[in-house]
Design a protein around this motif. Structure first.
Motif, PDB file in Angstrom:
ATOM      1  N   UNK A  24       0.830  -1.155  -0.014  1.00 57.64           N
ATOM      2  CA  UNK A  24      -0.187   0.170   0.089  1.00 57.64           C
ATOM      3  C   UNK A  24       0.961   1.308  -0.062  1.00 57.64           C
ATOM      4  N   UNK A  25       0.356   2.360   0.030  1.00 56.43           N
ATOM      5  CA  UNK A  25       0.993   3.604   0.065  1.00 56.43           C
ATOM      6  C   UNK A  25       1.230   3.847   1.797  1.00 56.43           C
ATOM      7  N   UNK A  26       2.068   4.956   1.840  1.00 52.22           N
ATOM      8  CA  UNK A  26       2.246   5.455   3.136  1.00 52.22           C
ATOM      9  C   UNK A  26       2.421   6.878   3.052  1.00 52.22           C
ATOM     10  N   UNK A  27       2.289   7.601   4.238  1.00 50.82           N
ATOM     11  CA  UNK A  27       2.609   8.940   4.254  1.00 50.82           C
ATOM     12  C   UNK A  27       3.878   9.299   4.748  1.00 50.82           C
ATOM     13  N   UNK A  28       4.276  10.502   3.841  1.00 55.15           N
ATOM     14  CA  UNK A  28       5.439  11.070   4.063  1.00 55.15           C
ATOM     15  C   UNK A  28       5.404  12.431   4.125  1.00 55.15           C
ATOM     16  N   UNK A  29       5.255  12.829   5.435  1.00 55.44           N
ATOM     17  CA  UNK A  29       4.955  14.488   5.572  1.00 55.44           C
ATOM     18  C   UNK A  29       3.290  14.704   5.030  1.00 55.44           C
ATOM     19  N   UNK A  30       3.624  15.547   3.992  1.00 52.05           N
ATOM     20  CA  UNK A  30       2.158  15.818   3.235  1.00 52.05           C
ATOM     21  C   UNK A  30       1.991  15.192   1.917  1.00 52.05           C
ATOM     22  N   UNK A  31       3.134  14.367   1.693  1.00 44.65           N
ATOM     23  CA  UNK A  31       3.229  13.364   0.330  1.00 44.65           C
ATOM     24  C   UNK A  31       2.620  12.180   0.937  1.00 44.65           C
ATOM     25  N   UNK A  32       2.076  11.661  -0.315  1.00 39.23           N
ATOM     26  CA  UNK A  32       1.951   9.938  -0.434  1.00 39.23           C
ATOM     27  C   UNK A  32       2.796   9.160  -1.249  1.00 39.23           C
ATOM     28  N   UNK A  33       3.644   8.009  -0.495  1.00 40.86           N
ATOM     29  CA  UNK A  33       4.441   7.577  -1.506  1.00 40.86           C
ATOM     30  C   UNK A  33       4.349   6.145  -1.199  1.00 40.86           C
ATOM     31  N   UNK A  34       4.853   5.291  -2.347  1.00 42.21           N
ATOM     32  CA  UNK A  34       4.621   3.823  -2.151  1.00 42.21           C
ATOM     33  C   UNK A  34       5.187   3.141  -0.991  1.00 42.21           C
ATOM     34  N   UNK A  35       4.767   2.261  -0.316  1.00 44.11           N
ATOM     35  CA  UNK A  35       5.123   1.882   0.900  1.00 44.11           C
ATOM     36  C   UNK A  35       6.693   1.053   0.622  1.00 44.11           C
ATOM     37  N   UNK A  36       7.430   1.131   1.685  1.00 43.81           N
ATOM     38  CA  UNK A  36       8.622   0.721   1.850  1.00 43.81           C
ATOM     39  C   UNK A  36       9.528   1.286   2.943  1.00 43.81           C
ATOM     40  N   UNK A  37      10.872   1.124   2.877  1.00 39.46           N
ATOM     41  CA  UNK A  37      11.683   1.341   4.033  1.00 39.46           C
ATOM     42  C   UNK A  37      11.475   2.788   4.299  1.00 39.46           C
ATOM     43  N   UNK A  38      11.474   2.955   5.751  1.00 40.47           N
ATOM     44  CA  UNK A  38      11.221   4.583   6.108  1.00 40.47           C
ATOM     45  C   UNK A  38      12.629   4.858   6.554  1.00 40.47           C
ATOM     46  N   UNK A  39      12.952   6.225   6.265  1.00 42.65           N
ATOM     47  CA  UNK A  39      14.180   6.903   6.748  1.00 42.65           C
ATOM     48  C   UNK A  39      13.924   6.841   8.269  1.00 42.65           C
ATOM     49  N   UNK A  40      15.298   6.526   8.999  1.00 45.17           N
ATOM     50  CA  UNK A  40      15.169   6.662  10.723  1.00 45.17           C
ATOM     51  C   UNK A  40      16.405   7.457  11.137  1.00 45.17           C
ATOM     52  N   UNK A  41      17.309   7.307  10.622  1.00 48.58           N
ATOM     53  CA  UNK A  41      18.402   8.121  10.894  1.00 48.58           C
ATOM     54  C   UNK A  41      19.725   8.042  10.053  1.00 48.58           C
ATOM     55  N   UNK A  42      20.844   8.907  10.422  1.00 50.27           N
ATOM     56  CA  UNK A  42      21.999   8.554   9.695  1.00 50.27           C
ATOM     57  C   UNK A  42      23.207   8.574  10.651  1.00 50.27           C
ATOM     58  N   UNK A  43      24.103   7.617  10.195  1.00 51.59           N
ATOM     59  CA  UNK A  43      25.417   7.340  11.213  1.00 51.59           C
ATOM     60  C   UNK A  43      26.423   8.409  10.828  1.00 51.59           C
ATOM     61  N   UNK A  44      26.685   8.967  11.936  1.00 53.81           N
ATOM     62  CA  UNK A  44      27.698  10.390  11.701  1.00 53.81           C
ATOM     63  C   UNK A  44      29.216   9.853  11.564  1.00 53.81           C
ATOM     64  N   UNK A  45      30.075  10.392  11.104  1.00 50.57           N
ATOM     65  CA  UNK A  45      31.330  10.132  11.061  1.00 50.57           C
ATOM     66  C   UNK A  45      32.090  10.034  12.368  1.00 50.57           C
ATOM     67  N   UNK A  46      33.023   9.547  12.726  1.00 52.68           N
ATOM     68  CA  UNK A  46      33.522   9.176  14.111  1.00 52.68           C
ATOM     69  C   UNK A  46      33.867  10.777  14.630  1.00 52.68           C
ATOM     70  N   UNK A  47      34.576  11.510  13.720  1.00 51.15           N
ATOM     71  CA  UNK A  47      35.017  12.858  14.453  1.00 51.15           C
ATOM     72  C   UNK A  47      33.912  13.875  14.241  1.00 51.15           C
ATOM     73  N   UNK A  48      32.844  13.466  14.324  1.00 46.99           N
ATOM     74  CA  UNK A  48      31.567  14.621  14.224  1.00 46.99           C
ATOM     75  C   UNK A  48      31.615  15.318  15.455  1.00 46.99           C
ATOM     76  N   UNK A  49      31.611  16.740  15.503  1.00 43.18           N
ATOM     77  CA  UNK A  49      31.903  17.496  16.582  1.00 43.18           C
ATOM     78  C   UNK A  49      30.823  17.063  17.685  1.00 43.18           C
ATOM     79  N   UNK A  50      29.709  16.940  17.401  1.00 43.60           N
ATOM     80  CA  UNK A  50      28.542  16.610  18.190  1.00 43.60           C
ATOM     81  C   UNK A  50      28.772  15.465  19.013  1.00 43.60           C
ATOM     82  N   UNK A  51      29.579  14.611  18.922  1.00 41.43           N
ATOM     83  CA  UNK A  51      30.103  13.330  19.527  1.00 41.43           C
ATOM     84  C   UNK A  51      28.872  12.392  19.754  1.00 41.43           C
ATOM     85  N   UNK A  52      28.319  12.496  18.749  1.00 37.83           N
ATOM     86  CA  UNK A  52      27.099  11.429  18.787  1.00 37.83           C
ATOM     87  C   UNK A  52      27.242  10.639  17.518  1.00 37.83           C
ATOM     88  N   UNK A  53      26.764   9.302  17.537  1.00 37.00           N
ATOM     89  CA  UNK A  53      26.891   8.328  16.514  1.00 37.00           C
ATOM     90  C   UNK A  53      25.882   8.580  15.619  1.00 37.00           C
TER      91      UNK A  53
END
Length: 235
Positions: A141-170
């Motif tokens: 089926x379709x899924x909602x992405x913000x105000x858009x309707x897109x084909x159902x599939x993988x849903x973006x979750x997060x981005x893995x940051x570089x090891x030296x990222x100044x935020x000290x986050x992964x």
């Protein structure tokens, strides 16, 4: 136990429930440890796995035990056959006692070692972009992405940051992407296209069944409690 102590010493263990005795965890802690175990099984170093699990906990509701384990999708006909004891009208999670009943009463359709339809699956493309998908999604089926309707599939979750990222986050949650405005609901299609293209064109794709990992963790704790007693986890 050594791994648990290392995780605690580095401040990466879930917090023990303040209403319970020392070193007891609730179901939120169970999911947290299940994710660490899943990442370890995928080959990530211990502290890296623990830190990633800790940072992914920003999505508290969807990472709850009932939702993550898939027990909320269990057949109501099967549940009716069970003697599901609950501690009354207090603050408890029904899925905890449902799992206990499924394990104790030997329901054949329950297996903590098999993947279920609609299990929550984490997809990590080239060690960078992380999406959530469903195992054996039968209804296209379709899924909602913000105000858009897109084909159902993988849903973006997060981005893995570089090891030296100044935020000290992964990781950077997808909701922190500047192309997404949570207040107005304006979600750029470029974001979901980027994540999906990363999966389809990836050189390496790490797949982690988070629901199966949660059930396995719950099963092992249940067996330990039944065999040796104790209250390592409570509802």
């Amino acid at each position: 136990m050594r791994n648990l102590q290392v995780i605690r010493d580095n401040g990466l263990a879930p917090e023990a429930n303040q209403w319970m005795p020392d070193n007891l965890y609730d179901l939120t802690g169970l999911v947290h440890f299940a994710l660490i175990g899943a990442f370890l099984g995928a080959g990530l170093p211990l502290l890296h796995a623990a830190k990633m699990s800790q940072e992914m906990r920003w999505m508290h509701y969807d990472f709850g035990f009932g939702y993550m384990s898939g027990l909320r999708n269990f057949s109501h006909d099967e549940i009716k056959k069970l003697d599901v004891w609950t501690p009354g009208a207090g603050n408890y999670e029904f899925e905890f006692w449902l799992h206990h009943a499924l394990k104790s009463q030997g329901i054949q359709s329950y297996s903590g070692f098999n993947a279920w339809d609609y299990d929550k699956v984490l997809l990590i493309a080239d060690g960078a972009l992380v999406s959530i998908d469903l195992h054996n999604q039968k209804h296209k089926m379709n899924m909602v992405w913000g105000k858009n309707t897109v084909p159902f599939g993988p849903d973006p979750f997060c981005r893995i940051l570089p090891k030296n990222d100044p935020s000290n986050k992964l990781i950077q949650p997808v909701i922190d992407d500047p192309r997404i405005n949570m207040d107005t609901g304006e979600f750029s299609l470029d974001v979901i296209n980027e994540y999906r293209d990363a999966i389809y064109n990836s050189t390496s794709l790490l797949r982690i069944n988070m629901s199966l990992a949660t059930r396995k963790c719950a099963d092992r704790i249940h067996d330990l409690r039944m065999n040796k007693g104790g209250t390592i986890f409570q509802s």
